[in-house]
Design a protein around this motif. Structure first.
Motif, PDB file in Angstrom:
ATOM      1  N   GLY A 233       9.686 -10.489   1.966  1.00 39.62           N
ATOM      2  CA  GLY A 233      10.215  -9.816   0.790  1.00 39.62           C
ATOM      3  C   GLY A 233       9.129  -9.317  -0.145  1.00 39.62           C
ATOM      4  N   SER A 234       8.010 -10.039  -0.203  1.00 39.59           N
ATOM      5  CA  SER A 234       6.915  -9.639  -1.092  1.00 39.59           C
ATOM      6  C   SER A 234       6.270  -8.328  -0.659  1.00 39.59           C
ATOM      7  N   LEU A 235       6.464  -7.934   0.617  1.00 40.45           N
ATOM      8  CA  LEU A 235       5.864  -6.694   1.108  1.00 40.45           C
ATOM      9  C   LEU A 235       6.527  -5.453   0.514  1.00 40.45           C
ATOM     10  N   MET A 236       7.663  -5.627  -0.137  1.00 37.47           N
ATOM     11  CA  MET A 236       8.310  -4.498  -0.804  1.00 37.47           C
ATOM     12  C   MET A 236       7.446  -3.967  -1.948  1.00 37.47           C
ATOM     13  N   ASP A 237       6.613  -4.835  -2.499  1.00 36.19           N
ATOM     14  CA  ASP A 237       5.725  -4.448  -3.603  1.00 36.19           C
ATOM     15  C   ASP A 237       4.465  -3.792  -3.034  1.00 36.19           C
ATOM     16  N   PRO A 238       4.179  -2.547  -3.378  1.00 38.00           N
ATOM     17  CA  PRO A 238       2.977  -1.869  -2.861  1.00 38.00           C
ATOM     18  C   PRO A 238       1.680  -2.618  -3.181  1.00 38.00           C
ATOM     19  N   ASP A 239       1.675  -3.409  -4.257  1.00 39.80           N
ATOM     20  CA  ASP A 239       0.466  -4.161  -4.606  1.00 39.80           C
ATOM     21  C   ASP A 239       0.157  -5.264  -3.593  1.00 39.80           C
ATOM     22  N   SER A 240       1.128  -5.582  -2.736  1.00 37.63           N
ATOM     23  CA  SER A 240       0.907  -6.619  -1.715  1.00 37.63           C
ATOM     24  C   SER A 240       0.016  -6.128  -0.585  1.00 37.63           C
ATOM     25  N   LYS A 241      -0.272  -4.831  -0.559  1.00 35.35           N
ATOM     26  CA  LYS A 241      -1.067  -4.194   0.502  1.00 35.35           C
ATOM     27  C   LYS A 241      -0.299  -4.064   1.809  1.00 35.35           C
ATOM     28  N   GLY A 242       0.915  -4.641   1.869  1.00 39.50           N
ATOM     29  CA  GLY A 242       1.794  -4.421   3.005  1.00 39.50           C
ATOM     30  C   GLY A 242       1.414  -5.091   4.300  1.00 39.50           C
ATOM     31  N   LYS A 243       0.533  -6.103   4.265  1.00 42.19           N
ATOM     32  CA  LYS A 243       0.080  -6.718   5.509  1.00 42.19           C
ATOM     33  C   LYS A 243       0.780  -8.053   5.750  1.00 42.19           C
ATOM     34  N   LEU A 244       1.260  -8.235   6.980  1.00 45.78           N
ATOM     35  CA  LEU A 244       1.932  -9.479   7.378  1.00 45.78           C
ATOM     36  C   LEU A 244       1.185 -10.094   8.543  1.00 45.78           C
ATOM     37  N   GLN A 245       0.832 -11.374   8.420  1.00 43.93           N
ATOM     38  CA  GLN A 245       0.172 -12.094   9.513  1.00 43.93           C
ATOM     39  C   GLN A 245       0.463 -13.582   9.335  1.00 43.93           C
ATOM     40  N   LYS A 246       1.506 -14.066  10.012  1.00 47.67           N
ATOM     41  CA  LYS A 246       1.950 -15.438   9.832  1.00 47.67           C
ATOM     42  C   LYS A 246       2.355 -16.057  11.163  1.00 47.67           C
ATOM     43  N   GLU A 247       2.275 -17.390  11.220  1.00 47.52           N
ATOM     44  CA  GLU A 247       2.777 -18.159  12.352  1.00 47.52           C
ATOM     45  C   GLU A 247       3.891 -19.058  11.849  1.00 47.52           C
TER      46      GLU A 247
END
Length: 343
Positions: free
Chosen positions: A78-92
């Motif tokens: 959900g935090s990726l909706m904010d452009p300031d998050s840089k839009g990167k996801l990398q999780k296990e």
């Protein structure tokens, strides 16, 4: 001609990408923010245990996440909706398939943003997943192995110290003490050989043995030959298979170590009786300590060794283990299925 050539090259590139994805066993996914449309590749569906014709929804994905991971994973996405998050996801994180199986996955993705009225706005989230269950299982096994090795090394030092004290009490001369201590250390080395496969991930003990033989080997370092009645073993001849030898040895080694450090074998007047018998399809083994320090009750917390013993009995041998903290000494009873013990 140019259009045909470009079409052909596009088809070839698509095939190359498909082959590369197949080779890496990656699942592909995409989420269109505005419409809520979700795409999962065949491999993604396979990892999640979702059939090819099952509709894909946000709720389906959320419900598939392991309950202990669900909140933080949903929050991160959900935090990726904010452009300031840089839009990167990398999780296990863990997922639970419809059949109840838990799997670990590594998820990597990128949120794409598009300009709306001069401001970036979340548009599409796309990425990959990889099934890393085997890797995480191996990592956990190595972590437990390191913890077990540390536990065993500490116990070896404690046992060696206890043996020196016990031998010094009964030896009439330095020469007699040296000979007795040498024999006990050799017996300790033979007992360690039985548990070494569990510490080094080697092949289990080769060939069959008996419960009595394992008990004798484990307790040999703790015998005081000036007090022949200190340790009494009364075991019927019950065969133990190669696969079960190490598990049973770990349990008995833990009990012997604790008896030497805190229980009956730490006191001059202490004694130990080990009895085992077969009743139909069940093997019973009773470990009874007497004459040691007064037992006030169970310890306030369970150490790693106790957890290990319980895990060995319940998981590897599919049996039961009960502790009775009697005032005169600890009583432990093991009930093991003969079918599993003889494997």
């Amino acid at each position: 001609m140019e259009a045909d050539r470009q079409t052909q090259e596009g088809a070839i590139n698509s095939k190359r990408l498909a082959l590369a994805v197949e080779a890496t066993e990656l699942g592909l996914w995409e989420w269109i923010v505005e419409t809520g449309t979700i795409y999962w590749s065949d491999r993604q569906r396979e990892i999640f245990g979702v059939s090819a014709d099952e509709p894909l929804t946000h709720e389906l994905w959320v419900s598939s996440i392991h309950p202990e991971d669900r909140d933080w994973v949903v929050e991160k996405v959900g935090s990726l909706m904010d452009p300031d998050s840089k839009g990167k996801l990398q999780k296990e994180y863990r997922i639970v398939r419809p059949d109840g199986e838990t799997r670990w996955i590594s998820s990597r993705g990128r949120m794409l943003y598009e300009n709306v009225d001069g401001r970036p706005q979340a548009s599409r989230l796309l990425g990959t997943i990889l099934d890393i269950t085997e890797r995480r299982t191996n990592e956990e096994a190595r972590r437990l192995l390191a913890k077990e090795l540390n536990h065993r090394v500490k116990n070896l030092f404690a046992l060696a110290s206890a043996m020196v004290t016990m031998t010094a009490r009964t030896a009439a001369s330095p020469e007699e003490m040296a000979a007795a201590l040498h024999g006990r250390l050799q017996a300790l080395a033979r007992a360690h050989e039985l548990i070494r496969p569990a510490l080094s991930e080697e092949h289990p003990h080769q060939g069959e043995t008996t419960v009595a033989s394992i008990v004798e080997t484990i307790l040999a370092p703790h015998r005081d030959f000036s007090l022949p009645g200190r340790i009494l073993i009364e075991c019927a001849r019950i065969v133990v298979g190669a696969r079960s030898t190490t598990s049973l040895t770990l349990v008995l080694h833990e009990l012997a170590t604790n008896a030497s450090k805190y229980g009956a074998l730490s006191a001059n007047d202490g004694s130990l009786t080990v009895a085992c018998w077969q009743d139909g399809d069940t093997v019973s083994l009773v470990w009874q300590e007497r004459g040691g320090p007064v037992v006030e009750g169970p310890p306030p917390s369970k150490g790693f060794g106790s957890h290990l013993a319980r895990k060995s009995v319940m998981d590897q041998l599919e049996g039961e283990i009960t502790y009775d903290w009697q005032h005169e000494g600890l009583r432990v009873e093991l009930r093991l299925p003969l079918a599993h013990l003889s494997r």
